[in-house]
Design a protein around this motif. Sequence first.
Motif, PDB file in Angstrom:
ATOM      1  N   TYR A   1      48.339  78.927  48.914  1.00 50.96           N
ATOM      2  CA  TYR A   1      46.874  78.930  48.982  1.00 50.96           C
ATOM      3  C   TYR A   1      46.383  77.535  48.637  1.00 50.96           C
ATOM      4  O   TYR A   1      46.542  77.070  47.504  1.00 50.96           O
ATOM      5  CB  TYR A   1      46.355  79.969  47.992  1.00 50.96           C
ATOM      6  N   SER A   2      45.776  76.850  49.572  1.00 48.83           N
ATOM      7  CA  SER A   2      45.367  75.454  49.367  1.00 48.83           C
ATOM      8  C   SER A   2      43.983  75.375  48.742  1.00 48.83           C
ATOM      9  O   SER A   2      43.197  76.322  48.794  1.00 48.83           O
ATOM     10  CB  SER A   2      45.361  74.706  50.699  1.00 48.83           C
ATOM     11  N   ILE A   3      43.698  74.221  48.153  1.00 47.30           N
ATOM     12  CA  ILE A   3      42.375  73.989  47.578  1.00 47.30           C
ATOM     13  C   ILE A   3      41.306  74.051  48.662  1.00 47.30           C
ATOM     14  O   ILE A   3      40.202  74.550  48.426  1.00 47.30           O
ATOM     15  CB  ILE A   3      42.317  72.659  46.793  1.00 47.30           C
ATOM     16  N   GLU A   4      41.644  73.573  49.835  1.00 46.91           N
ATOM     17  CA  GLU A   4      40.692  73.622  50.939  1.00 46.91           C
ATOM     18  C   GLU A   4      40.341  75.067  51.304  1.00 46.91           C
ATOM     19  O   GLU A   4      39.180  75.392  51.545  1.00 46.91           O
ATOM     20  CB  GLU A   4      41.229  72.871  52.167  1.00 46.91           C
ATOM     21  N   GLN A   5      41.357  75.934  51.320  1.00 47.64           N
ATOM     22  CA  GLN A   5      41.113  77.346  51.631  1.00 47.64           C
ATOM     23  C   GLN A   5      40.301  78.001  50.516  1.00 47.64           C
ATOM     24  O   GLN A   5      39.389  78.782  50.782  1.00 47.64           O
ATOM     25  CB  GLN A   5      42.424  78.101  51.841  1.00 47.64           C
ATOM     26  N   PHE A   6      40.603  77.656  49.277  1.00 47.10           N
ATOM     27  CA  PHE A   6      39.841  78.190  48.157  1.00 47.10           C
ATOM     28  C   PHE A   6      38.367  77.798  48.284  1.00 47.10           C
ATOM     29  O   PHE A   6      37.477  78.620  48.081  1.00 47.10           O
ATOM     30  CB  PHE A   6      40.400  77.683  46.822  1.00 47.10           C
ATOM     31  N   ILE A   7      38.118  76.532  48.607  1.00 47.92           N
ATOM     32  CA  ILE A   7      36.739  76.049  48.754  1.00 47.92           C
ATOM     33  C   ILE A   7      36.023  76.827  49.856  1.00 47.92           C
ATOM     34  O   ILE A   7      34.885  77.267  49.676  1.00 47.92           O
ATOM     35  CB  ILE A   7      36.713  74.529  49.024  1.00 47.92           C
ATOM     36  N   LEU A   8      36.704  77.027  50.981  1.00 52.77           N
ATOM     37  CA  LEU A   8      36.099  77.788  52.074  1.00 52.77           C
ATOM     38  C   LEU A   8      35.811  79.232  51.649  1.00 52.77           C
ATOM     39  O   LEU A   8      34.740  79.768  51.938  1.00 52.77           O
ATOM     40  CB  LEU A   8      37.022  77.778  53.295  1.00 52.77           C
ATOM     41  N   ASP A   9      36.741  79.842  50.947  1.00 53.89           N
ATOM     42  CA  ASP A   9      36.582  81.232  50.519  1.00 53.89           C
ATOM     43  C   ASP A   9      35.519  81.397  49.433  1.00 53.89           C
ATOM     44  O   ASP A   9      34.863  82.429  49.350  1.00 53.89           O
ATOM     45  CB  ASP A   9      37.909  81.796  50.007  1.00 53.89           C
ATOM     46  N   SER A  10      35.352  80.390  48.583  1.00 52.35           N
ATOM     47  CA  SER A  10      34.456  80.524  47.429  1.00 52.35           C
ATOM     48  C   SER A  10      33.008  80.195  47.752  1.00 52.35           C
ATOM     49  O   SER A  10      32.122  80.566  46.992  1.00 52.35           O
ATOM     50  CB  SER A  10      34.919  79.606  46.306  1.00 52.35           C
ATOM     51  N   GLY A  11      32.787  79.463  48.820  1.00 57.29           N
ATOM     52  CA  GLY A  11      31.434  79.042  49.152  1.00 57.29           C
ATOM     53  C   GLY A  11      31.011  77.775  48.423  1.00 57.29           C
ATOM     54  O   GLY A  11      29.869  77.335  48.545  1.00 57.29           O
ATOM     55  N   ILE A  12      31.921  77.197  47.663  1.00 56.99           N
ATOM     56  CA  ILE A  12      31.639  75.930  46.978  1.00 56.99           C
ATOM     57  C   ILE A  12      31.826  74.805  47.982  1.00 56.99           C
ATOM     58  O   ILE A  12      32.815  74.768  48.709  1.00 56.99           O
ATOM     59  CB  ILE A  12      32.592  75.741  45.784  1.00 56.99           C
ATOM     60  N   THR A  13      30.892  73.879  48.007  1.00 61.38           N
ATOM     61  CA  THR A  13      30.994  72.776  48.964  1.00 61.38           C
ATOM     62  C   THR A  13      31.876  71.668  48.401  1.00 61.38           C
ATOM     63  O   THR A  13      32.083  71.560  47.195  1.00 61.38           O
ATOM     64  CB  THR A  13      29.607  72.184  49.274  1.00 61.38           C
ATOM     65  N   ARG A  14      32.371  70.828  49.281  1.00 64.93           N
ATOM     66  CA  ARG A  14      33.186  69.678  48.882  1.00 64.93           C
ATOM     67  C   ARG A  14      32.363  68.764  47.974  1.00 64.93           C
ATOM     68  O   ARG A  14      32.875  68.208  47.008  1.00 64.93           O
ATOM     69  CB  ARG A  14      33.698  68.933  50.122  1.00 64.93           C
TER      70      ARG A  14
END
Length: 60
Positions: free
Chosen positions: A3-16
Motif C-alpha cells: 500500500y503506497s503513500i500515494e494510494q493512501f492519499i487518494l483513499d483518504s481525501g488528503i491532498t498532496r
Amino acid sequence: MSYSIEQFILDSGITRAEVDEAKARMLERMHMYGLKETHNKKAHEKEELALRTHRNTSSS
C-alpha cells in the motif's frame, strides 16, 4: 504489492499540498527542537566551565 503513500492519499481525501504543509511544519518543529537542545547544551557547558574556573581560582 504494498500500500503506497500515494494510494493512501487518494483513499483518504488528503491532498498532496496538505501532506507537504504538514511535512514542512514537522521539519520546522524538528529544526527548532534541535536549536533548543544545542542552546541548552551550550548553556550547560558554560555553567560547568564557570564552576571549574571558580574552583580553580578558589583553590589557588
